[in-house]
Design a protein around this motif. Structure first.
Motif, PDB file in Angstrom:
ATOM      1  N   ALA A  95      84.660  23.797  47.555  1.00  0.00           N
ATOM      2  CA  ALA A  95      83.612  22.977  46.947  1.00  0.00           C
ATOM      3  C   ALA A  95      83.153  21.949  47.962  1.00  0.00           C
ATOM      4  O   ALA A  95      83.860  21.637  48.925  1.00  0.00           O
ATOM      5  N   PHE A  96      81.956  21.418  47.741  1.00  0.00           N
ATOM      6  CA  PHE A  96      81.438  20.372  48.621  1.00  0.00           C
ATOM      7  C   PHE A  96      80.396  19.552  47.878  1.00  0.00           C
ATOM      8  O   PHE A  96      79.916  19.937  46.812  1.00  0.00           O
ATOM      9  N   LEU A 216      94.302  21.521  44.615  1.00  0.00           N
ATOM     10  CA  LEU A 216      94.376  21.552  46.078  1.00  0.00           C
ATOM     11  C   LEU A 216      95.345  22.629  46.549  1.00  0.00           C
ATOM     12  O   LEU A 216      95.086  23.329  47.541  1.00  0.00           O
ATOM     13  N   ALA A 217      96.471  22.768  45.855  1.00  0.00           N
ATOM     14  CA  ALA A 217      97.448  23.796  46.231  1.00  0.00           C
ATOM     15  C   ALA A 217      96.841  25.186  46.094  1.00  0.00           C
ATOM     16  O   ALA A 217      96.984  26.039  46.979  1.00  0.00           O
ATOM     17  N   ILE A 243      88.587  21.570  51.001  1.00  0.00           N
ATOM     18  CA  ILE A 243      89.724  22.156  51.729  1.00  0.00           C
ATOM     19  C   ILE A 243      89.169  22.822  52.982  1.00  0.00           C
ATOM     20  O   ILE A 243      88.094  23.418  52.953  1.00  0.00           O
ATOM     21  N   SER A 244      89.903  22.728  54.074  1.00  0.00           N
ATOM     22  CA  SER A 244      89.439  23.353  55.308  1.00  0.00           C
ATOM     23  C   SER A 244      89.121  24.820  55.071  1.00  0.00           C
ATOM     24  O   SER A 244      89.956  25.566  54.551  1.00  0.00           O
ATOM     25  N   PRO A 245      87.909  25.264  55.420  1.00  0.00           N
ATOM     26  CA  PRO A 245      87.518  26.657  55.176  1.00  0.00           C
ATOM     27  C   PRO A 245      88.053  27.632  56.209  1.00  0.00           C
ATOM     28  O   PRO A 245      87.813  28.822  56.116  1.00  0.00           O
TER      29      PRO A 245
END
Length: 291
Positions: A95-96, A216-217, A243-245
């Motif tokens: 998401a962003f 997040l996990a 989260i880092s893609p």
């Protein structure tokens, strides 16, 4: 203090851009680079949201969509105008948020995220993105991503078109290797520091730190197994995501755009008792069914 730090980091990026310009074309090259950096900042200010959404082929959704129904009460609780809500048809769960200010903001979630998270977890993620909007992180991250990408491009350009007075191989190494890495580090410093802040603020908005921790996990595990073609084609955009893609996961070091999910989860779990003691006004329920 946070605004001063951000200004200093962005000034450092402009200085790097001008330094590369000087290596390529001397004083006139530095001047041109400064003008270009200013123009890019202005362009990113007015068009960052459109560029990011178009890059992801994001599709707007309305009140009838479950994601919109989750975001609406969160935005009200955060004291924000209702942002535009988008879905990105992308298997990687992520998401962003984007936009130059709260009045011109958008949040987006991938179809992969919607498929694996519960309603409470989605609320936690969207609250995190709303926190970025409230803190005006979205503009800063988009501008730094634009400049970081431009510095890397300029470094490659310097390898082929070095200035007549700068044929020293050491100059070429600085232009091609050191400057782009330095730009990336500045971008990462901005992104990494702000993720912890958005996690904490998002947990307050949603009233459920543990739901965000759980999300997040799941997102970290999903991102490690699933490719993100948009981020692979545009590495400078990695800092925009929750989260880092990067396919294969992320380690908490200088070369990661995000703090390790484990550290973020630990911070959320630590704050959970204090947040739980305050009543939640969202009424999202605690079911694990997907919307």
């Amino acid at each position: 203090m946070n605004q001063v730090r951000t200004f200093m980091l962005m000034a450092a990026m402009v200085a790097l851009f001008m330094g590369l310009g000087y290596m390529i074309g001397g004083a006139s090259g530095a001047t041109i680079a400064f003008v270009i950096a200013g123009a890019m900042n202005i362009f990113a200010f007015w068009n960052s949201d459109k560029l990011v959404l178009r890059m992801h082929n994001a599709q707007a959704v309305g009140p009838e969509h479950p994601l919109y129904a989750i975001v609406e009460p969160l935005a009200a609780r955060a004291g924000l105008p209702m942002p535009k809500v988008y879905i990105v048809e992308q298997p990687q769960p992520n998401a962003f948020a984007t936009g130059r200010n709260p009045e011109n903001a958008a949040v987006a979630a991938t179809s992969g995220l919607m498929a694996i998270l519960s309603r409470d977890e989605i609320a936690g993620v969207m609250a995190h993105e709303l926190a970025h909007i409230k803190n005006r992180d979205t503009l800063v991250m988009t501008v730094t991503a634009t400049l970081a990408g431009a510095i890397s491009m300029l470094g490659n350009f310097a390898m082929f078109f070095g200035g007549r007075e700068n044929r020293n191989p050491l100059v070429t190494i600085v232009a091609v290797v050191v400057a782009p890495i330095a730009a990336a580090l500045v971008q990462m410093a901005i992104s990494r520091g702000r993720e912890y802040g958005a996690d904490a603020a998002g947990a307050e908005i949603s009233g459920n730190p543990l739901a965000l921790a759980s999300a997040l996990a799941k997102l970290q595990n999903g991102a490690a197994r699933t490719r993100n073609p948009v981020a692979e084609a545009n590495p400078a955009a990695a800092s925009l995501y929750i989260i880092s893609p990067g396919h294969g996961g992320v380690r908490d070091n200088l070369f990661s755009t995000h703090p390790a999910a484990e550290n973020r989860i630990a911070a959320l779990e630590e704050m959970a008792p204090a947040v739980a003691a305050r009543p939640s006004a969202l009424g999202l329920g605690s079911g694990r069914n997907n919307p």
